[in-house]
Design an enzyme around this catalytic site. Sequence first.
Site, PDB file in Angstrom:
ATOM      1  CB  SER A 131      57.900  40.201  44.211  1.00 30.77           C
ATOM      2  OG  SER A 131      58.874  39.209  43.969  1.00 30.77           O
ATOM      3  CE1 TYR A 144      60.506  43.929  40.877  1.00 31.35           C
ATOM      4  CE2 TYR A 144      60.578  41.971  42.268  1.00 31.35           C
ATOM      5  CZ  TYR A 144      59.908  42.781  41.372  1.00 31.35           C
ATOM      6  OH  TYR A 144      58.636  42.443  40.970  1.00 31.35           O
TER       7      TYR A 144
END
Length: 218
Positions: A131, A144
């Site tokens: 990501s 995250y």
Amino acid sequence: MTNTALITGASRGLGLALARSLAEAGWRLVLTARGVNELERAAAELGATAIPGDVTEPAHVRRLADAVPELDLLVNNASGLGATPLPPLAGYPLEAFRVLLETNVTAPLALIQATLPALRARRGAVVNVTSDAATGAYEGWGGYGATKAALEQLSNVLAAEEPELAVWWTDPGEMNTRMLADAVGADEAASATDPAKVAAALHDLVHTRPASGRVSLQ
């Protein structure tokens, strides 16, 4: 010779879109996800093998590895979002962070370790889906993002240690998925990229097989 791919998180989103793309190209697919009904529907649609379960469980990892004695592509796509609403690091629940590390870092490494003999035999490829939160300082995304940063460095070292394999850590960008909707709301998620478009770029990556490294798919 038929190519074989093992895809985690394959019942929806990017995992399912990539499975559809590979199935159209004649790949043999082994798919896993926690949602039994969604996974079995996907497998029936694609003529794939469904092995439902949680990738954080060692017994499930062994079942997956046993199902792919010949393996050309491992896609570590399964991922957790962590605590929601997305909290700042000052108040991030530590137990939730431990669970997130297990899902986003330990589980992919465990599956890589379990399937390495099969991957080495076929000079296969590993895709670890990461990501932009791994590299950007986005408020609320610290938990995250930290796990995805760890997965990126794990991938980087794996590429150095396994030069006969192709290892890509891929940033898919924002996609219209349930995970993004859980993070930012359904309305904002609806304007993000269709996972099928990202899956097509990922399929091209696998087909062209560039050197190992970080790849942005949008």
